[in-house]
Design a protein around this motif. Structure first.
Motif, mmCIF file in Angstrom:
data_model
loop_
_atom_site.group_PDB
_atom_site.id
_atom_site.type_symbol
_atom_site.label_atom_id
_atom_site.label_comp_id
_atom_site.label_asym_id
_atom_site.label_seq_id
_atom_site.Cartn_x
_atom_site.Cartn_y
_atom_site.Cartn_z
ATOM 1 N N ILE A 10 0.874 -1.168 0.000
ATOM 2 C CA ILE A 10 0.000 0.000 0.000
ATOM 3 C C ILE A 10 0.912 1.219 0.000
ATOM 4 C CG2 ILE A 10 -1.685 1.349 1.286
ATOM 5 C CD1 ILE A 10 -2.872 -1.192 2.342
ATOM 6 N N LEU A 11 0.804 2.026 -1.024
ATOM 7 C CA LEU A 11 1.637 3.214 -1.178
ATOM 8 C C LEU A 11 0.952 4.371 -0.460
ATOM 9 C CD1 LEU A 11 4.311 3.824 -2.617
ATOM 10 C CD2 LEU A 11 2.970 4.606 -4.575
ATOM 11 N N GLN A 12 1.543 4.861 0.609
ATOM 12 C CA GLN A 12 0.928 5.938 1.375
ATOM 13 C C GLN A 12 0.798 7.182 0.507
ATOM 14 O OE1 GLN A 12 3.101 6.532 5.021
ATOM 15 N NE2 GLN A 12 2.164 4.784 6.019
ATOM 16 N N GLY A 13 -0.432 7.740 0.513
ATOM 17 C CA GLY A 13 -0.721 8.880 -0.342
ATOM 18 C C GLY A 13 -1.191 8.475 -1.717
ATOM 19 N N GLY A 14 -1.217 7.146 -1.992
ATOM 20 C CA GLY A 14 -1.668 6.660 -3.284
ATOM 21 C C GLY A 14 -3.124 6.239 -3.233
ATOM 22 N N ASN A 15 -3.510 5.404 -4.227
ATOM 23 C CA ASN A 15 -4.905 4.980 -4.335
ATOM 24 C C ASN A 15 -5.056 3.522 -3.940
ATOM 25 O OD1 ASN A 15 -5.621 7.493 -5.328
ATOM 26 N ND2 ASN A 15 -5.187 6.905 -7.454
ATOM 27 N N GLY A 16 -4.754 3.176 -2.662
ATOM 28 C CA GLY A 16 -4.943 1.809 -2.208
ATOM 29 C C GLY A 16 -3.770 0.930 -2.596
ATOM 30 N N ASN A 69 -0.957 4.909 -12.554
ATOM 31 C CA ASN A 69 -0.725 6.142 -11.795
ATOM 32 C C ASN A 69 0.756 6.507 -11.829
ATOM 33 O OD1 ASN A 69 -3.383 6.578 -10.927
ATOM 34 N ND2 ASN A 69 -3.156 5.025 -9.331
ATOM 35 N N THR A 70 1.024 7.760 -12.123
ATOM 36 C CA THR A 70 2.390 8.267 -12.129
ATOM 37 C C THR A 70 2.461 9.453 -11.171
ATOM 38 O OG1 THR A 70 2.712 7.621 -14.434
ATOM 39 C CG2 THR A 70 4.206 9.288 -13.548
ATOM 40 N N THR A 71 3.511 9.483 -10.376
ATOM 41 C CA THR A 71 3.699 10.606 -9.466
ATOM 42 C C THR A 71 4.224 11.814 -10.246
ATOM 43 O OG1 THR A 71 4.291 9.040 -7.737
ATOM 44 C CG2 THR A 71 4.807 11.341 -7.334
ATOM 45 N N LEU A 74 -0.871 12.216 -7.945
ATOM 46 C CA LEU A 74 -0.857 11.140 -8.927
ATOM 47 C C LEU A 74 -1.661 11.521 -10.162
ATOM 48 C CD1 LEU A 74 -1.432 8.063 -6.580
ATOM 49 C CD2 LEU A 74 0.731 8.891 -7.509
ATOM 50 N N ALA A 75 -1.193 11.076 -11.334
ATOM 51 C CA ALA A 75 -1.896 11.327 -12.590
ATOM 52 C C ALA A 75 -1.624 10.173 -13.539
ATOM 53 C CB ALA A 75 -1.444 12.648 -13.209
ATOM 54 N N THR A 76 -2.499 10.024 -14.510
ATOM 55 C CA THR A 76 -2.299 9.042 -15.573
ATOM 56 C C THR A 76 -1.519 9.703 -16.695
ATOM 57 O OG1 THR A 76 -4.359 7.881 -15.057
ATOM 58 C CG2 THR A 76 -3.431 7.549 -17.251
ATOM 59 N N GLN A 77 -0.350 9.154 -17.013
ATOM 60 C CA GLN A 77 0.463 9.694 -18.096
ATOM 61 C C GLN A 77 0.170 8.910 -19.370
ATOM 62 O OE1 GLN A 77 3.264 8.220 -19.847
ATOM 63 N NE2 GLN A 77 3.517 10.096 -21.055
ATOM 64 N N ARG A 127 4.226 24.499 -15.612
ATOM 65 C CA ARG A 127 5.161 23.406 -15.838
ATOM 66 C C ARG A 127 4.889 22.253 -14.858
ATOM 67 N NH1 ARG A 127 11.252 25.337 -16.173
ATOM 68 N NH2 ARG A 127 10.859 25.870 -13.966
ATOM 69 N N LEU A 128 5.174 21.045 -15.324
ATOM 70 C CA LEU A 128 5.093 19.865 -14.467
ATOM 71 C C LEU A 128 6.171 18.885 -14.910
ATOM 72 C CD1 LEU A 128 3.633 17.366 -16.225
ATOM 73 C CD2 LEU A 128 1.602 18.714 -15.805
ATOM 74 N N ARG A 129 6.430 17.889 -14.054
ATOM 75 C CA ARG A 129 7.424 16.888 -14.398
ATOM 76 C C ARG A 129 7.128 15.593 -13.653
ATOM 77 N NH1 ARG A 129 12.726 19.413 -11.249
ATOM 78 N NH2 ARG A 129 11.809 19.478 -9.161
ATOM 79 N N LEU A 130 7.770 14.550 -14.094
ATOM 80 C CA LEU A 130 7.607 13.235 -13.486
ATOM 81 C C LEU A 130 8.341 13.173 -12.159
ATOM 82 C CD1 LEU A 130 6.752 10.162 -13.955
ATOM 83 C CD2 LEU A 130 9.045 9.879 -14.890
ATOM 84 N N GLY A 131 7.791 12.450 -11.188
ATOM 85 C CA GLY A 131 8.525 12.102 -9.982
ATOM 86 C C GLY A 131 8.264 12.987 -8.799
ATOM 87 N N LEU A 132 9.150 12.860 -7.834
ATOM 88 C CA LEU A 132 8.979 13.499 -6.538
ATOM 89 C C LEU A 132 10.058 14.573 -6.329
ATOM 90 C CD1 LEU A 132 8.412 10.195 -4.613
ATOM 91 C CD2 LEU A 132 6.659 11.889 -5.103
#
Length: 821
Positions: A63-69, A511-513, A529-532, A585-590
């Motif tokens: 379970i990824l905390q902050g994710g969708n289950g 889901n991509t961060t 999270l978003a769908t890329q 602007r946006l980018r992949l990752g954390l």
């Protein structure tokens, strides 16, 4: 002795063919429907998984905390959990994949699974022929495979010397080491079409342990050691998860995971449990109405024979004998109805299994087995005994002296009350089902009215996967994609052509961060999270996604130009509420500093990724040619982008007319490359709506049957009551009552019962509102329009059911009735 006792009820039933036929058909319908649905319940929910000691099989995921289950597991997770946990006899990872199968017949896309060598021992099923692949073969990346029984029979013609045979997967040679037995299925995925046809070693790549370490795209299954509980395994896995997080690379250092261990059976059937239980409840309700009708018919029959029973009692017949006769008669009816119902259930399953929604697991196991037949027999026997005893006791309460003095002309109040109660109960149940049907219909109507975010009309889609042997480099992949788009654009009637990594209505969960510059929501914590979606050509125009601001991608958006993205409205509102996202602007990752920024050049509508009743998610699109640069340090020289996905073609003609043309175009580029799921986009959307459509159609069918059975029950009771009151009505008419008054008398009697049933039914809807609400979309369980229409429909049915008895009562021959009495 028993045969002798059966002769009397058989003779009684043969003397009343109309009564017998009606009772048997009602029971056959109720028992048949219940048996058919119970076969689904037994196969999907109750039957153990087809593995030895299935109670010890579990799945392990993060379970990824902050994710969708639950998010699955990563390649490093699989290595850590299999190496460091101590609660499992065997534990391994797997991943569903697709391959181009060739070398044996026509090339075709097949479903397959990459699996760790420990998965087969964990499942505990031995191969029919040969052996599994070993851990050494997995570690050495040897190209071996275990094939399914179906593939062996259909493609290899059941060749007994199949071991060592070469087949081509993505045009690479694989050696067959084993054949699984008939019926073996894993992974256990829902539906008819997704069964794996072969299994290959996991053979992790280096990239899956490095730049792909943040991809939760795998799953794990294991067998617990004897005496180990799920809770103990959970604690063991949580310990390993904490150790794993300490070894995360810098770009994953802010991630937090929790390990979860669940029963494999629960994971397989969990989503289907509510639907199947509701269907079974609906069929039991229909059976209850059929039983009430049988009890009502038997009661009416008992009242008709009341004088005969009274004479038998007066002549010394024991009550036990009369009771036994009544129960035997009822059992004969119920067992005959049960046998006929079994035939109807078998027919329904033969026709209906193919119509079941793809969300149901273990569909291929649904059949009439010994457990289902035993269930039907038990239901038939219980129905016969309960109905027989209820009506027999009612008949035996008759006063011998009173009955002989009255000559059988009147009916006791208890009998009237019992018959009315039965009919009121049937009406109440029918109203609940009709209301449920109406609410589901309204929900389905609301779902059809949902804005999908794109236009599915005149769109043809097809999926493809380029074999790595033939397309081993990025230039080779790009050349195929560019040539395919060019040739499709030149076809007559084609308006737009595009390629995509993610097709709407597919139900995928990707889901991509993301890190959005100046994102207001980022301050609240958690993951963004978003769908890329990677696209090429005129995909957004081809699928018909409206542009809200900015521009679409153009051929000028190449790998050598500014990195760009198009976001959907939900992402724009989430990150930059009230602002124009163009230029943001946006980018992949954390917040990894080495990952380049993408400049937003357009905003489009929210596209439904799954069924229309599922909320939209944050989405952003990027040109396929820019993907490698957009992921910065996550990129690898061995990565291939665009080597699989979906072709989307918008045409001026019917999409299905273009299917063969699109296939021919692909074959003109690569004669061996197969296309899969060639269909119109409207068909894909319709498939995503199938579960709700199935619920609506089935509950509506049950509601219709329940309403008809309730109407039949009301007709039989009103007709008999009117016949028993013939003398009373004749006297009323002799004293000056008009025929209209007689009609009102019968209608009033029916209306009282119907209104009582409606009142009880509305209370039933209130009680069932929580269950109903879980199946509804955009509609309240207390929708006044639906409840009003359901009640009006039930009252109308009651009026129609009492119309013929009322007209008969108003048309009696006055002198004949009085003379007869």
């Amino acid at each position: 002795m028993l045969l002798h006792e059966l002769r009397i009820p058989v003779r009684h039933l043969l003397k009343s063919p109309g009564f017998t036929t009606t009772a048997v058909l009602m029971l056959a319908l109720g028992i048949g429907a219940t048996t058919a649905i119970f076969s689904i319940v037994e196969s999907v929910l109750l039957r153990p998984l087809p593995f030895p000691h299935p109670e010890r099989l579990v799945v392990l995921s993060d379970i990824l905390q902050g994710g969708n289950g639950e998010a699955g597991v990563t390649a490093p997770d699989i290595r850590a959990y299999t190496r460091d946990t101590h609660s499992f006899e065997a534990l391994g990872g797997y991943q569903s994949v697709g391959y181009e199968l060739s070398g044996i017949g026509e090339p075709a896309q097949v479903n397959a699974a990459r699996m760790s060598a420990e998965v087969f021992p964990a499942l505990g099923v031995a191969p029919l022929i040969g052996r599994f692949f070993t851990q050494q073969e997995d570690d050495r990346h040897e190209q071996v495979t275990v094939i399914s029984y179906t593939l062996w029979r259909n493609r290899l013609h059941g060749d007994a010397h199949v071991l060592g045979t070469k087949i081509l997967l993505d045009r690479k040679p694989y050696i067959v080491t084993g054949v699984m037995p008939r019926g073996f299925e894993f992974p256990l995925v829902p539906g008819h079409l997704n069964n794996s046809e072969l299994w290959v070693p996991m053979s992790f790549t280096e990239q899956e342990f490095t730049t792909g370490a943040a991809s939760w795209n795998f799953a794990m299954v294991g067998r617990l050691k004897a005496g180990i509980t799920t809770a103990q395994a959970q604690s063991d896995a949580e310990r390993v998860a904490r150790e794993t997080m300490r070894s995360y690379p810098p770009f994953m250092s802010s991630l937090r995971i929790l390990a979860v261990v669940r029963s494999l059976h629960e994971q397989t059937v969990g989503q289907a449990r509510r639907l199947v239980r509701t269907l079974f409840l609906a069929t039991m309700v229909v059976l209850l109405i059929a039983c009430a009708n049988l009890a009502g018919l038997l009661l009416v029959r008992g009242i008709r024979r009341r004088r005969q029973i009274t004479l038998q009692m007066a002549l010394g017949a024991p009550a036990v004998t009369l009771l036994r006769e009544a129960v035997l008669e009822s059992l004969l009816l119920s067992l005959t109805g049960g046998l006929l119902g079994l035939g109807l259930a078998a027919l329904a399953l033969r026709v209906g299994v193919s119509l079941l929604p793809e969300t149901l697991p273990r569909i291929h196991e649904i059949r009439l087995d010994s457990q289902v037949v035993l269930f039907a027999i038990v239901v038939s026997v219980l129905t016969g005994i309960v109905c027989g005893l209820a009506t027999a006791f009612a008949a035996l309460r008759t006063s011998v002296n009173e009955t002989l003095k009255e000559g059988g002309r009147t009916v006791g109040g208890g009998h009237v009350w019992l018959r009315s109660a039965l009919v009121a109960g049937e009406i109440a149940i029918a109203l609940v089902l009709l209301a449920a049907s109406g609410l589901l219909l309204r929900s389905f109507q609301k779902m059809l009215a949902v804005d999908l975010g794109f236009r599915p009309d005149h769109v043809l889609t097809a999926s493809y996967s380029l074999p790595q042997k033939q397309y081993a480099t990025q230039p080779a992949v790009d050349e195929f994609n560019h040539e395919l788009i060019r040739r499709l654009r030149e076809l007559p009637g084609v308006k737009f052509v595009g390629l995509t990594s993610f097709l709407p209505a597919s139900g995928g969960n990707s889901n991509t961060t993301i890190d959005a510059e100046g994102c207001v929501a980022a301050q609240s914590g958690g993951m963004n999270l978003a769908t890329q979606v990677s696209v090429e050509g005129d995909y957004l125009r081809a699928i018909g996604v409206p542009l809200l601001s900015g521009r679409y991608f153009t051929p000028a958006d190449t790998a050598d130009t500014q990195l760009v993205a198009i976001v959907n409205h939900k992402l724009a509102e989430h990150c930059w509420p009230g602002l124009d996202p163009v230029g943001k602007r946006l980018r992949l990752g954390l917040q990894e500093p080495k990952i380049p920024w993408l400049t937003v050049v357009g905003e489009v509508a929210d596209v439904k990724e799954a069924s229309p009743d599922v909320p939209s998610k944050q989405q952003y699109y990027s040109p396929l040619e820019q993907y490698e640069k957009s992921i910065g340090p996550f990129a690898s020289p061995t990565d291939l982008n665009g080597n699989g996905g979906s072709v989307v073609v918008r045409t001026a003609m019917e999409p299905n007319q273009m299917a063969n043309v699109v296939r021919a175009t692909v074959r003109s580029i690569d004669p061996q490359l197969p296309l899969a799921q060639v269909q119109s986009m409207e068909r894909a959307v319709s498939d995503s709506e199938a579960p709700r459509r199935f619920n609506t159609v089935l509950i509506s069918a049950f509601a219709t049957v329940a309403a008809l059975l309730a109407a039949l029950g009301m007709y039989s009771v009103i007709a008999f009551s009117a016949a028993l009151r013939a003398q009373e009505m004749a006297i009323r008419m002799a004293l000056g009552s008009q025929r209209a008054g007689i009609l009102r008398l019968v209608f009033a009697s029916a209306a009282k019962v119907a209104m009582l049933g409606c009142a009880i039914g509305l209370l039933g809807v209130a009680v069932a509102s929580r269950l109903l609400g879980s199946f509804l979309f955009g509609v309240s369980p207390f929708d006044p329009l639906v409840l009003t229409l359901a009640a009006v429909f039930v009252l109308l049915l009651a009026w129609l059911a009492s119309l013929l008895p009322a007209r008969r009562a108003a048309s009696i021959d006055l002198m004949s009735v009085l003379r007869a009495e």
